[in-house]
Design an enzyme around this catalytic site. Structure first.
Site, PDB file in Angstrom:
ATOM      1  N   SER A  75     -14.159   0.972 -34.608  1.00 14.55           N
ATOM      2  CA  SER A  75     -13.413   1.773 -33.626  1.00 14.55           C
ATOM      3  C   SER A  75     -12.895   0.995 -32.422  1.00 14.55           C
ATOM      4  O   SER A  75     -12.197   1.565 -31.578  1.00 14.55           O
ATOM      5  CB  SER A  75     -14.278   2.939 -33.138  1.00 14.55           C
ATOM      6  OG  SER A  75     -14.351   3.943 -34.116  1.00 14.55           O
ATOM      7  N   LYS A  83      -9.258   1.319 -31.616  1.00 10.36           N
ATOM      8  CA  LYS A  83      -8.645   2.368 -30.797  1.00 10.36           C
ATOM      9  C   LYS A  83      -8.074   1.830 -29.486  1.00 10.36           C
ATOM     10  O   LYS A  83      -7.287   2.521 -28.829  1.00 10.36           O
ATOM     11  CB  LYS A  83      -9.652   3.487 -30.560  1.00 10.36           C
ATOM     12  CG  LYS A  83     -10.017   4.235 -31.863  1.00 10.36           C
ATOM     13  CD  LYS A  83     -11.017   5.348 -31.626  1.00 10.36           C
ATOM     14  CE  LYS A  83     -11.211   6.173 -32.898  1.00 10.36           C
ATOM     15  NZ  LYS A  83     -12.401   5.834 -33.647  1.00 10.36           N
ATOM     16  N   SER A 124     -14.411   8.509 -29.012  1.00 12.04           N
ATOM     17  CA  SER A 124     -14.062   7.784 -30.237  1.00 12.04           C
ATOM     18  C   SER A 124     -13.654   8.721 -31.367  1.00 12.04           C
ATOM     19  O   SER A 124     -13.976   8.490 -32.539  1.00 12.04           O
ATOM     20  CB  SER A 124     -15.220   6.887 -30.694  1.00 12.04           C
ATOM     21  OG  SER A 124     -14.752   5.847 -31.512  1.00 12.04           O
ATOM     22  N   LYS A 173     -14.521  -0.696 -25.247  1.00 10.26           N
ATOM     23  CA  LYS A 173     -14.625   0.163 -26.418  1.00 10.26           C
ATOM     24  C   LYS A 173     -15.724  -0.307 -27.357  1.00 10.26           C
ATOM     25  O   LYS A 173     -15.883  -1.506 -27.600  1.00 10.26           O
ATOM     26  CB  LYS A 173     -13.286   0.201 -27.183  1.00 10.26           C
ATOM     27  CG  LYS A 173     -13.263   1.221 -28.311  1.00 10.26           C
ATOM     28  CD  LYS A 173     -13.250   2.632 -27.787  1.00 10.26           C
ATOM     29  CE  LYS A 173     -13.385   3.666 -28.883  1.00 10.26           C
ATOM     30  NZ  LYS A 173     -14.780   3.770 -29.394  1.00 10.26           N
TER      31      LYS A 173
END
Length: 369
Positions: A56, A59, A112, A213
Site C-alpha cells: 500500500s 497509494k 489505506s 505511508k
C-alpha cells in the site's frame, strides 16, 4: 601493486563519502534507503535498487497523481457500483454515495482504503487502466527507473513493483506537494460520518515525523515510507519487507540526523561576484544567490565552492536574470548548484552617440564654459 592498492583505497573512500555503505547502520529490511529530502543525497542504502513488491505504499503515487490531475478537491464524487469490491482494507464506500475527493484521499492515505483507491482512480481518469497509465508516466518523470504500477492500491501483481530508492524519489515529490504532505502528516480526522486514523505509528512514536505511508501483504511483507524533520532538515526513510520497520526507521532517522546534519552552503542574496555590462551607464552588475542552499555533511566533509559567471552581459538587464552559477563539489563531484542572478537593473544608455568634435573635445580635455 602498492600504487594500485592506494588508488583503490582512495576510490573506495570517495564512494563511501558520497554514498555511505550499508555497514554504517543495520536494519531487518530486504531493501532500505535513507535519503535527504532537500538534496536527494543517499545517506544509507541496502539493496536499494532491487525491484520488490511495495503493497500500500503504492497509494503515495495514487494520491500524488490524483491531486496533480484534480481541480477542486472538495468536488463531490458519486460512487459507482463497478468501483467497489476491491479486496483488502476498505473505508466501506456504498454505491450511490456522494463523498468529496478530499475525503477519499484521507481514506486512502490514513485508512489505506483499497475502495478509496479505486474510486479516486476511476473518478480522476475515467477508469483504472487510464489512471495506471498516469501513474507510470509520473514515475518516469520522477526518474523511478525500476518501477512499474499495475493498480492504484498496491495489491500483488507481477507487473507492480518498485525499489526502495525509487520510493524515496516518490516521497520527495509527495513532500513538495502541500496537499499530499498535509494529508500524510494527519494523525486522525473526521470527515462526515467517517473517522480516519493514520496507520503510521511513527507519527506518534517519533518526534518530528511528518508521515508518510504504511503497507502490508503476506507476499510483500511490511513496507514503510516515512519522513521526519529536525533542525530544518527533512529525511526520507524507505524499507521493503521489514518485520521490525518502526524501530528500524527510528534508528535510521536518528543515524541520519546525527551523522549528516544539514549545513548551509549559501543564503539567499549573497553577492558572489559581478558581471561586466555593455550598453549601459552601469559598468558592472553584482550577482547574488537565488536562494538558500543546504546539504547534509559529515564533520569530515568540506565541499569546494566554484563560481562561474558570464564574461559580460548586454543591457537592458532586469533584476533576477541568471548571469552565472555557483556549484559545490565533494570529492570532485558536483553535489549542489545554485543560479546566480542580477541584483538590480541595468538600463540601456539611450543618449545620442557623440559626434567627432564632441569626442575630440573630451579626448583633449576641452570643456564647454
Amino acid at each position: 601493486m602498492r600504487k594500485l592498492g592506494a588508488a583503490a583505497a582512495a576510490a573506495l573512500l570517495a564512494f563511501s563519502l558520497l554514498c555511505p555503505m550499508a555497514w554504517a547502520v543495520g536494519t531487518h529490511a530486504a531493501s532500505a534507503v535513507l535519503m535527504d529530502a532537500e538534496s536527494g543525497r543517499v545517506l544509507y542504502q541496502h539493496d536499494a535498487h532491487n525491484p520488490r513488491l511495495i503493497a500500500s505504499t503504492t497509494k503515495l503515487m495514487t494520491a500524488l497523481v490524483a491531486v496533480e490531475q484534480a481541480g477542486d478537491l472538495d468536488q463531490a464524487v458519486t460512487i459507482k457500483g463497478e468501483w467497489l469490491g476491491s479486496e483488502g482494507s476498505s473505508i466501506y464506500l456504498k454505491e450511490g454515495e456522494q463523498i468529496s475527493l478530499r475525503a477519499l484521499l484521507y481514506g486512502l492515505l490514513l485508512q489505506s482504503g483499497n475502495d478509496a483507491a479505486m474510486a479516486i482512480a476511476c473518478h480522476t481518469a475515467g477508469d483504472a487502466g487510464a489512471f495506471v497509465a498516469l501513474m507510470n508516466q509520473r514515475a518516469a518523470e520522477l526518474g523511478m527507473k525500476n518501477s512499474s504500477f499495475a493498480n492504484p492500491s498496491g495489491l500483488n501483481d507481477d507487473n507492480h513493483y518498485s525499489t526502495a530508492y525509487d520510493m524515496a524519489l516518490l516521497a520527495q515529490a509527495c513532500l513538495k506537494n502541500e496537499t499530499v504532505a498535509e494529508i500524510c502528516a494527519t494523525q486522525s480526522i473526521t470527515v462526515g460520518a467517517r473517522t480516519f486514523v493514520n496507520h503510521n505509528k511513527l507519527l506518534r512514536r517519533y518526534e518530528g515525523c511528518v508521515g508518510m505511508k504504511t503497507g502490508f501483504t503476506e507476499k510483500a511483507g511490511r513496507t514503510l515510507v516515512s519522513a521526519a524533520t529536525r533542525d530544518g532538515q527533512t529525511l526520507i526513510c524507505v524499507t521493503l519487507n521489514d518485520g521490525d520497520d518502526w524501530n528500524d526507521h527510528a534508528k535510521l532517522l536518528d543515524y541520519g540526523f546525527a551523522t549528516f546534519p544539514r549545513q548551509v552552503l549559501c543564503r539567499q542574496g549573497e553577492v558572489l561576484g559581478a558581471v561586466a555590462v555593455e550598453g549601459s551607464l552601469i559598468p558592472t552588475m553584482p550577482v547574488e544567490t537565488q536562494g538558500e542552499m543546504g546539504y547534509p555533511l559529515t564533520e569530515a566533509e568540506e565541499p569546494v565552492m566554484e563560481v562561474e559567471l558570464l564574461r559580460n552581459a548586454s543591457a537592458p538587464i532586469a533584476p533576477g536574470v541568471q548571469l552565472g552559477e555557483v556549484r559545490w563539489r565533494l570529492d570532485g563531484q558536483v553535489v549542489a548548484a545554485m543560479p546566480l542572478i542580477s541584483q538590480g537593473s541595468a538600463w540601456l544608455d539611450v543618449r545620442e552617440p557623440l559626434g567627432f568634435w564632441e569626442k575630440a573635445r573630451l579626448l583633449f580635455g576641452g570643456e564647454d564654459n
